[in-house]
Design a protein around this motif. Structure first.
Motif, PDB file in Angstrom:
ATOM      1  N   GLY A 131       0.779  -0.977   0.153  1.00 48.68           N
ATOM      2  CA  GLY A 131      -0.078  -0.150  -0.094  1.00 48.68           C
ATOM      3  C   GLY A 131       0.781   1.271  -0.007  1.00 48.68           C
ATOM      4  O   GLY A 131       0.335   2.632   0.198  1.00 48.68           O
ATOM      5  N   MET A 132       2.247   1.176  -0.098  1.00 47.73           N
ATOM      6  CA  MET A 132       2.990   2.268   0.008  1.00 47.73           C
ATOM      7  C   MET A 132       3.974   1.997  -1.272  1.00 47.73           C
ATOM      8  O   MET A 132       5.239   2.645  -1.076  1.00 47.73           O
ATOM      9  N   GLY A 133       3.591   1.670  -2.432  1.00 46.02           N
ATOM     10  CA  GLY A 133       4.423   1.683  -3.618  1.00 46.02           C
ATOM     11  C   GLY A 133       4.329   0.361  -4.097  1.00 46.02           C
ATOM     12  O   GLY A 133       4.749   0.045  -5.111  1.00 46.02           O
ATOM     13  N   VAL A 134       3.818  -0.723  -3.500  1.00 42.05           N
ATOM     14  CA  VAL A 134       3.851  -2.169  -3.894  1.00 42.05           C
ATOM     15  C   VAL A 134       2.344  -2.632  -4.190  1.00 42.05           C
ATOM     16  O   VAL A 134       1.536  -2.171  -3.476  1.00 42.05           O
ATOM     17  N   SER A 135       2.311  -3.091  -5.520  1.00 48.16           N
ATOM     18  CA  SER A 135       0.823  -3.372  -6.048  1.00 48.16           C
ATOM     19  C   SER A 135       0.993  -4.725  -6.725  1.00 48.16           C
ATOM     20  O   SER A 135       1.925  -4.972  -7.590  1.00 48.16           O
ATOM     21  N   ALA A 136      -0.123  -5.218  -6.897  1.00 45.29           N
ATOM     22  CA  ALA A 136      -0.273  -6.262  -7.982  1.00 45.29           C
ATOM     23  C   ALA A 136      -1.387  -6.202  -9.124  1.00 45.29           C
ATOM     24  O   ALA A 136      -1.847  -7.099  -9.576  1.00 45.29           O
ATOM     25  N   CYS A 137      -1.687  -4.878  -8.974  1.00 48.52           N
ATOM     26  CA  CYS A 137      -2.954  -4.477  -9.853  1.00 48.52           C
ATOM     27  C   CYS A 137      -2.647  -3.010 -10.583  1.00 48.52           C
ATOM     28  O   CYS A 137      -3.107  -2.148  -9.692  1.00 48.52           O
ATOM     29  N   ALA A 138      -2.288  -2.962 -11.618  1.00 52.67           N
ATOM     30  CA  ALA A 138      -2.005  -1.766 -12.258  1.00 52.67           C
ATOM     31  C   ALA A 138      -3.196  -1.026 -12.652  1.00 52.67           C
ATOM     32  O   ALA A 138      -3.202   0.220 -12.183  1.00 52.67           O
ATOM     33  N   THR A 139      -4.315  -1.642 -12.887  1.00 51.95           N
ATOM     34  CA  THR A 139      -5.374  -0.745 -13.119  1.00 51.95           C
ATOM     35  C   THR A 139      -6.086  -0.402 -11.920  1.00 51.95           C
ATOM     36  O   THR A 139      -6.920   0.623 -12.052  1.00 51.95           O
ATOM     37  N   CYS A 140      -5.937  -0.915 -10.792  1.00 48.27           N
ATOM     38  CA  CYS A 140      -6.306  -0.461  -9.493  1.00 48.27           C
ATOM     39  C   CYS A 140      -5.531   0.725  -8.936  1.00 48.27           C
ATOM     40  O   CYS A 140      -6.186   1.502  -8.528  1.00 48.27           O
ATOM     41  N   ASP A 141      -4.312   0.562  -8.962  1.00 50.99           N
ATOM     42  CA  ASP A 141      -3.396   1.691  -8.578  1.00 50.99           C
ATOM     43  C   ASP A 141      -2.481   2.213  -9.297  1.00 50.99           C
ATOM     44  O   ASP A 141      -2.036   3.247  -8.894  1.00 50.99           O
ATOM     45  N   GLY A 142      -2.649   2.100 -10.724  1.00 52.46           N
ATOM     46  CA  GLY A 142      -1.736   2.934 -11.674  1.00 52.46           C
ATOM     47  C   GLY A 142      -2.146   4.360 -11.475  1.00 52.46           C
ATOM     48  O   GLY A 142      -0.983   5.102 -11.846  1.00 52.46           O
TER      49      GLY A 142
END
Ligand code: NDP
Length: 315
Positions: A131-142
């Motif tokens: 939640g501070m720069g790590v994600s497994a979902c580009a469309t969610c967090d891009g």
């Protein structure tokens, strides 16, 4: 204390497999109850446009497709509920599924369409910076990385798709690939290679992240174990994982036959598991194709298999 609820057909999961099973099961008068699970709508809600589902010549967003499938299942009477299945007992009939650790559903048939979840590398820093720069979902967090620098890990279709999506938002996208080639389909490889905003780092692996206020960079190693092995730091703002998926089968593992990677093994040409009346559809039982269309097709098969089972058992 709340009484157990008895249903003829319980569907767990709300991706294309679950909703297609629901459409067929409702139309066959099985009065299905569907629990949406951890990610209502499944993995497709986090994808961009779906261009390869027959019937959509201009493509459709994953979210819209899942909303349509949900409406279609509702229209025929599926009882769609929020909730996660937290335990299963297939040791005797009717089968018992626990929802959210409390409510127990007794079911004559169960269709498992719990899908698969994104894998992580297993680095402690992935938790540290969640939640501070790590994600497994580009469309969610891009969206949070507009005009910033990001890295995507992986060399398959998902990684390419995520990199392309992010390339429209971020100022620069690095694609970190552990081999010296991409595993993705030709068309996705071409799109990535022709995209000036994406730089592919082949033979490169992430060993850790750094940053005092969220992710500020990644520790990389190139040519690990080779004579030209080299370690270096790459400044980035976002770190996206796209290295495949793990089937969501943990609560079933004491009863169902699984393969070495945790996928449910079904009898050839059917959706039957080793437990009569328990069926598996979609990515949870498919290590090979993992497409929306194949998941939907197996959901259809599972509902037909469930209907035939109930008829044969006089249930
Ligand atoms: P894949 O299993 O195809 O690819 C995973 C990638 O991640 C590979 O490049 C793999 O490397 C890499 N990887 C795995 N573990 C690690 C690790 N520990 N460290 C570094 N890299 C790692 O998964 P996808 O999610 O990309 O695709 C799954 C399926 O879904 C495929 O069949 C794909 O075609 C399909 N798909 C189709 C799409 C479409 O048609 N639009 C979109 C997305 C997916 P290596 O090659 O070295 O094993």
């Amino acid at each position: 204390m709340e009484q157990n609820e008895r249903v003829r057909c319980l569907i767990i999961g709300s991706g294309p497999a679950g909703y297609t099973a629901a459409i067929y099961a409702s139309r066959a008068n099985l009065a299905p109850v569907l629990y949406e699970g951890l990610q209502p709508g499944g993995q497709l809600t986090t994808t961009t446009d779906i261009e390869n589902f027959p019937g959509y010549p201009d493509g459709i967003s994953g979210f819209d497709m899942m909303e349509d499938l949900k409406k279609q299942a509702s229209r025929f009477g599926t009882d769609i509920r929020r909730g996660i299945a937290t335990a299963a007992d297939f040791s005797k009939k009717p089968y018992r599924i626990t929802i959210e650790g409390e409510k127990i559903i007794e079911a004559d048939t169960v269709i498992i369409s719990t899908g698969a979840s994104a894998k992580y590398l297993g680095l402690p820093d992935e938790d540290k910076y969640a939640g501070m720069g790590v994600s497994a979902c580009a469309t969610c967090d891009g969206f949070f990385y507009r005009k910033k620098v990001v890295a995507v890990v992986g060399g398959g279709d998902t990684a390419c798709e995520e990199a392309i999506y992010l390339s429209h938002l971020a100022s620069k996208v690095y694609l970190i690939v552990r081999k010296n080639y991409l595993r993705a389909s030709e068309i996705m490889q071409k799109r990535v290679k022709e995209n000036h905003n994406i730089e592919i780092l082949f033979e490169t692996q992430a060993e850790g992240l750094f940053g005092s206020n969220g992710v500020e960079g990644v520790h990389l190693v190139k040519g690990l174990g080779s004579s030209h092995e080299e370690r270096f730091n790459l400044p980035i703002d976002g770190f996206f994982l796209a290295i495949g998926h793990k089937p969501n089968t943990d609560i079933f593992k004491d009863f169902l036959k699984l393969d070495d990677n945790g996928y449910i093994i079904t009898n050839p040409h059917t959706t039957e598991t080793n437990i009569p009346g328990v069926f598996a559809a979609g990515d949870v039982a498919d290590p090979i194709y993992r497409q929306a269309i194949t998941a939907a097709a197996s959901g259809c098969k599972a509902a037909i298999d469930a209907e035939r089972y109930l008829t044969n058992q006089n249930l």
